[in-house]
Design an enzyme around this catalytic site. Structure first.
Site, mmCIF file in Angstrom:
data_model
loop_
_atom_site.group_PDB
_atom_site.id
_atom_site.type_symbol
_atom_site.label_atom_id
_atom_site.label_comp_id
_atom_site.label_asym_id
_atom_site.label_seq_id
_atom_site.Cartn_x
_atom_site.Cartn_y
_atom_site.Cartn_z
ATOM 1 N N TYR A 118 -39.635 -9.489 19.733
ATOM 2 C CA TYR A 118 -38.852 -9.185 20.940
ATOM 3 C C TYR A 118 -39.826 -9.333 22.176
ATOM 4 C CZ TYR A 118 -35.931 -6.778 24.623
ATOM 5 O OH TYR A 118 -35.439 -6.653 25.611
ATOM 6 N N LYS A 155 -27.939 -2.001 21.988
ATOM 7 C CA LYS A 155 -27.048 -3.062 21.407
ATOM 8 C C LYS A 155 -26.020 -2.530 20.392
ATOM 9 C CE LYS A 155 -30.446 -5.047 23.712
ATOM 10 N NZ LYS A 155 -31.636 -5.386 23.291
HETATM 11 C C1 LIG Z 1 -33.131 -4.974 23.629
HETATM 12 C C2 LIG Z 1 -34.331 -4.924 22.630
HETATM 13 C C3 LIG Z 1 -35.292 -4.217 22.951
HETATM 14 C C4 LIG Z 1 -35.487 -3.213 24.178
HETATM 15 O O1 LIG Z 1 -34.467 -2.290 24.127
HETATM 16 P P1 LIG Z 1 -33.874 -1.789 25.755
HETATM 17 O O2 LIG Z 1 -32.964 -1.036 25.149
HETATM 18 O O3 LIG Z 1 -33.576 -2.884 26.500
HETATM 19 O O4 LIG Z 1 -34.881 -1.178 26.318
HETATM 20 C C5 LIG Z 1 -36.023 -4.001 21.618
HETATM 21 N N1 LIG Z 1 -36.013 -4.833 20.639
HETATM 22 C C6 LIG Z 1 -34.987 -5.481 20.508
HETATM 23 C C7 LIG Z 1 -34.996 -6.437 19.112
HETATM 24 C C8 LIG Z 1 -33.897 -5.674 21.337
HETATM 25 O O5 LIG Z 1 -33.197 -6.589 21.225
#
Ligand SMILES: *Cc1c(COP(=O)(O)O)cnc(C)c1O
Length: 385
Positions: free
Chosen positions: A106, A203
């Site tokens: 990521y 997410k």
């Molecule tokens: C969005 C995301 C992150 C970071 O998360 P935040 O909540 O934006 O800090 C880490 N890993 C993956 C795979 C992501 O999609």
């Protein structure tokens, strides 16, 4: 994976961690918006309830829910996904230590390592999670951990995850996995031997694109270590966001099942379409990881990517022409989101470097929402026209 001595994940999502009876008989666990809780005069620092120490009722309730979903002994909520990954790495690595990482991480994790690891005295080596025979050569006497992701962004590759956990056990390393793209509905890494699993709860876990949060799950000893680190860096989760996250978690299983189905339907439709040159979805028979992904995962997830024929102009036209899907760089919400990684998550790389790893300028990533599949297909159909 489901073992017969525990409830199914749909049931856990609703009931795990719930206090029954709830305070005052409440069915929904309330928000305890209190920084501190009164204690007996001689209570020690480690036993007090204080928000930054992640020890208040709203937080411990959420921890129990997340732990049940990941099949973990304990869990910890964090203020973001990045707070989760940085707390995990800071708790595992000391100056002079070395880390093995997947060569497709990521963007935020990748940027954290490239911009801070050297200053912290950490070194790391990128390895291909598809090629287990190459890992031992990259390990050094200072290697402490191996960090991978369940489904990579944006080509949806699924590494040899069972082998990663096994390699770490043999070599005495801590295995760590970012399970954001799969969610525990599609994959439970601790069950195949991983030591620590973390999420951007922003997410799928929350699922409504209305908060930022993260979480980590594992055994009590490791989570205790991560909690002490998080306490010092200050990345605890606010109880109001935690309330929304717990509310989102209750519908995790139904949402993710719908998203799996929609992504599969869209992938199949797009693959047959003459205006589409390439579709990447681990559930399609011609995806390079289809066989081992099928054995590992209980669902192929809600994320896919495509390349329209006609290159970048066609991709730009398609993004403008979609009516239901929002153009936005996040994922995992109930609404379908599309983004062009070359202009967002991978904009920091040169076009040549991106193309070398398959992230061409015309690649479009889709996070399938929970809309009706026919309506989604109709939207892409009219936009491709
Ligand atoms: C969005 C995301 C992150 C970071 O998360 P935040 O909540 O934006 O800090 C880490 N890993 C993956 C795979 C992501 O999609």
């Amino acid at each position: 994976m489901h073992s017969s001595d525990e409830e199914h994940i749909d049931t856990l999502a609703v009931h795990a961690g719930e206090r029954r009876p709830g305070p005052e008989g409440s069915v929904v666990f309330p928000i305890y918006q209190s920084t501190v809780f009164a204690v007996e005069p001689d209570t020690g620092y480690h036993d007090i309830k204080y928000l930054r120490l992640s020890s208040t009722p709203s937080q411990t309730y959420l921890h129990d829910k997340v732990a049940a979903l990941e099949g973990a002994e304990e869990a910890l909520a964090t203020s973001s996904g990045m707070a989760a990954v940085t707390a995990v790495l800071h708790s595992l690595l000391r100056t002079g230590d070395h880390l093995l990482v997947s060569d497709c991480l990521y963007g935020g994790t990748h940027d954290f390592l490239t911009q801070h690891a050297a200053d912290l005295g950490w070194s790391y080596t990128s390895v291909d999670p598809q090629r287990p025979h190459t890992w031992a050569a990259a390990r050094t006497s200072s290697t402490r951990a191996f960090l991978v992701e369940t489904i990579t962004n944006p080509l949806m590759r699924v590494g040899r995850l069972r082998e990663v956990a096994e390699f770490c056990r043999q070599q005495g390393l801590t295995s760590v996995i970012d399970n954001t793209f799969a969610s525990p509905v599609n994959f439970r890494p601790l069950a195949v031997g991983f030591d620590l699993v973390f999420h951007s709860a922003t997410k799928y876990l929350n699922g409504h694109s209305d908060l930022v949060a993260g979480c980590v799950a594992g055994n009590a000893e490791l989570i205790g270590q991560v909690r002490r680190t998080l306490n010092h860096y200050g990345g605890s989760l606010d109880p109001h966001a935690g309330f929304l996250l717990a509310r989102g978690l209750k519908t995790l299983a139904v949402r993710v099942h719908a998203q799996n189905e929609n992504a599969m339907a869209l992938a199949r439709f797009l693959r047959e379409h003459t205006a589409v040159a390439q579709v990447s979805y681990p559930g399609l028979p011609d995806h390079p990881d289809r066989a081992h992904a099928g054995a590992l995962l209980s669902g192929f997830g809600g994320m896919l990517s495509l390349r329209p024929t006609g290159g970048l102009p066609a991709a730009q036209t398609l993004l403008k022409a979609l009516r239901l899907a929002y153009v936005g760089p996040s994922l995992g919400g109930v609404e379908t989101l599309v983004t062009r990684p070359a202009s967002t998550s991978h904009a920091g790389m040169s076009s040549a470097d991106r193309s070398r790893i398959g992230i061409t300028d015309d690649l479009i990533r889709v996070s399938a929402g929970i809309e009706n599949a026919e309506d989604l297909i109709d939207d892409f159909e009219q936009a491709l026209r």
